[in-house]
Design an enzyme around this catalytic site. Structure first.
Site, PDB file in Angstrom:
ATOM      1  N   ASP A  14      38.345  34.326  45.166  1.00 56.42           N
ATOM      2  CA  ASP A  14      38.076  35.375  46.151  1.00 56.42           C
ATOM      3  C   ASP A  14      37.756  34.790  47.527  1.00 56.42           C
ATOM      4  OD1 ASP A  14      38.242  37.082  43.900  1.00 56.42           O
ATOM      5  OD2 ASP A  14      36.100  36.895  43.534  1.00 56.42           O
ATOM      6  N   GLU A 183      42.146  46.434  45.336  1.00 56.84           N
ATOM      7  CA  GLU A 183      40.844  45.789  45.611  1.00 56.84           C
ATOM      8  C   GLU A 183      40.999  44.708  46.663  1.00 56.84           C
ATOM      9  OE1 GLU A 183      39.748  44.222  41.775  1.00 56.84           O
ATOM     10  OE2 GLU A 183      41.286  42.683  41.859  1.00 56.84           O
TER      11      GLU A 183
HETATM   12  C1  6LW Z   1      36.676  40.479  42.543  1.00 59.44           C
HETATM   13  C2  6LW Z   1      37.950  41.190  42.607  1.00 59.44           C
HETATM   14  C3  6LW Z   1      38.760  40.249  41.918  1.00 59.44           C
HETATM   15  O1  6LW Z   1      35.595  41.226  42.915  1.00 59.44           O
HETATM   16  O2  6LW Z   1      38.028  39.719  40.897  1.00 59.44           O
HETATM   17  O3  6LW Z   1      40.671  38.979  42.212  1.00 59.44           O
HETATM   18  C4  6LW Z   1      36.700  40.100  41.097  1.00 59.44           C
HETATM   19  N1  6LW Z   1      39.896  39.939  42.360  1.00 59.44           N
HETATM   20  O4  6LW Z   1      38.440  41.413  43.886  1.00 59.44           O
HETATM   21  C5  6LW Z   1      35.754  38.992  40.746  1.00 59.44           C
HETATM   22  O5  6LW Z   1      36.202  37.785  41.263  1.00 59.44           O
END
Ligand code: 6LW
Length: 520
Positions: A14, A183
């Site tokens: 991230d 996300e």
């Molecule tokens: C993070 C989300 C994700 O919050 O995994 O790859 C989660 N994306 O965006 C935890 O790393």
């Protein structure tokens, strides 16, 4: 000049990046490890040196607590997906502590810290918060998920930076292109347009990056016709699960992105080093859309920025820590907030001393643990340990630790009055001492030699040859088997197995070396 991906190897997922003149700063998720939010600095986007942590005090990041409910794995909780931004002389990081489920902001004028106490965002749920400083002076928070959201997607509101107060209604601004888990959003103003860049498809093999743009910060957003602008799903490539990007315009005007990716092995794929940080160029189409890497692909070897001239050998992650300093180096992490007096660099000069708590490696709690990430498939780890476990159950050693349900140990323990060296493996609900023998020595060197398939365990008494005692497969510690969001750590640990230990374990050194592939 070519550079090698990942730019930060091991479990550093991230990534979020910002630039201040010719200096670049990077931050990653840190989950249940402490200190939290590792912060790196670079001058050329390729050589990264850790300069500090955002979360260095328990008051900023309580990571322990009751497991609650029927959560099968607690260790994947903690600090998720931060965003780092610089505005008007100040650095800001916004992130989520999923232990307690709250979003918060910290700030500092110095990226190396110390950083402020958390400013909790009382009315902002979900994960993956991001900050955007609008040229007109407003500040927006953009984020995703959370139980309050009826529709999965990207939500946004205005925020008061000094208080963390959410000033406007939380609005759904984009649902993405239909992939699961929209996300990791970031909003940018580029050439007077608002670009929203998000991840979709989940952080596994379907991961991708999609883009939308608008003339207004709240949309309506038009999806990029070239979406996904990054994805390795369904392609034969040594890097998989690419996504979760953050763009930066370099000081020479070129555009770059950091992203996460994994290096799986075997078939079906599995990976145990965690999600790592990669770098890729961003180019712009004539109609003003960003493309990532080579047609949405990011390679191990890529052409670097023009201002990247050479690798800095001083940034080597290999070597011996002989614990002569009074402070732990940045490579070291505790598991959860350390209990007071459970570790010390001063109690016995030149040693890391660990006092086992009642918790074991099977508990996702404040155990006595000091570890570092495995950053190379082929590597060797050795530690010289002096330990006299006086009471039954007391143990200390080295662990290959993925999480509380997946770990292997070579250690020393008091087993019914007998001091014994042992090798133990835990894989889910399977648990076994694989090897155990009486140890009649006050000091022992514990060794782990890793290749991409196995961990080989051995020991030696000072000045004597190594004796091999067994092995454990990497695949059982892989995320695909063990679960969670982290990667393997090599840790020194101690435990009293249900009660605080009366006997201290002294680690005189810890070696971490990468090995050439052929030698394993
Ligand atoms: C993070 C989300 C994700 O919050 O995994 O790859 C989660 N994306 O965006 C935890 O790393």
């Amino acid at each position: 000049m070519k550079f090698s991906n990942p730019i930060v190897s091991g479990a550093y997922p991230d990534p979020s990046i910002c630039r201040v003149d010719e200096d670049y700063y990077l931050v990653n998720s840190s989950f249940g490890y402490f200190p939290g939010l590792p912060i790196f600095h670079s001058k050329d986007l390729v050589n990264w040196k850790q300069i500090g942590y955002g979360l260095t005090r328990e008051s900023q990041v309580p990571l322990f607590g009751s497991q609650g409910g029927s959560e099968p794995l607690f260790s994947f909780m903690g600090i998720y997906a931060p965003t780092i931004r610089f505005n008007n002389g100040h650095f800001y990081i916004v992130t989520t502590n999923t232990v307690g489920g709250r979003n918060f902001m910290i700030h500092s004028d110095k990226p190396e810290g110390p950083w402020s106490e958390p400013i909790y965002l009382e009315d902002w749920g979900g994960i993956d918060p991001s900050l955007f400083f609008d040229p007109d002076g407003k500040v927006f928070i953009t984020g995703t998920g959370g139980h309050l959201d009826v529709v999965p997607g990207v939500y946004q509101a205005e925020i008061d930076l000094s208080t963390g107060k959410i000033l406007t209604e939380r609005k759904l601004i984009w649902e993405g292109t239909g992939g699961s888990f929209p996300e990791g959003p970031h909003l940018y103003n580029i050439d007077n347009r608002y670009y929203l860049v998000i991840a979709e498809g989940g952080t596994e093999y379907g991961h991708m990056v999609t883009v939308a743009r608008s003339d207004q910060p709240y949309g309506p957003f038009e999806a990029c016709p070239y979406n996904p602008v990054l994805s390795h799903r369904s392609i034969s490539h040594p890097v998989q699960a690419t996504g979760h990007v953050d763009f930066v315009q370099a000081h020479d005007g070129t555009w770059w992105t950091v992203l996460l990716g994994i290096r799986p092995i075997g078939y079906p794929f599995h990976h145990h080093l965690g999600r790592e940080t990669y770098l890729a160029p961003v180019t712009w189409t004539e109609d003003g859309w960003p493309l990532i890497g080579e047609n949405g692909r990011v390679d191990i070897e890529m052409e670097g920025p023009a201002f990247f001239k050479e690798y800095n050998p001083a940034l080597s992650r290999f070597g011996r820590d002989d614990f002569d300093s009074n402070e732990l180096g940045f490579q070291w992490n505790f598991y959860k907030n350390p209990r007071e007096h459970s570790s010390s660099l001063t109690e016995r000069k030149g040693c890391l001393t660990l006092h086992g708590t009642e918790y074991t490696l099977d508990d996702s709690q404040q155990l006595a643990f000091v570890g570092r990430r495995q950053q190379d498939f082929d590597c060797s780890v050795s530690a010289l340990m002096a330990f006299e476990p006086e009471l039954d159950g007391e143990e200390a050693g080295l662990t290959v630790y993925m999480n509380e349900k997946a770990h292997y140990e070579i250690g020393v323990r008091n087993n019914n009055g007998l001091k014994a060296l042992f090798l133990r493996r835990r894989i889910g609900s399977l648990w076994r001492v694989e090897w155990e023998n009486e140890l009649d020595a006050s000091e022992v060197i514990l060794n782990i030699r890793a290749d991409s398939l196995c961990y080989n365990f051995s020991y030696s008494l000072p000045g004597q040859e190594q004796i091999s005692i067994g092995r454990g497969e990497c695949s059982y510690l892989a995320t695909e088997v063990a679960g969670g969001f982290t990667g393997v750590y090599f840790g020194m640990y101690a435990t009293g197995n249900g009660k605080p230990s009366q006997s201290a374990a002294y680690f005189k050194y810890f070696d971490y070396w990468a090995l050439p592939k052929e030698s394993t």
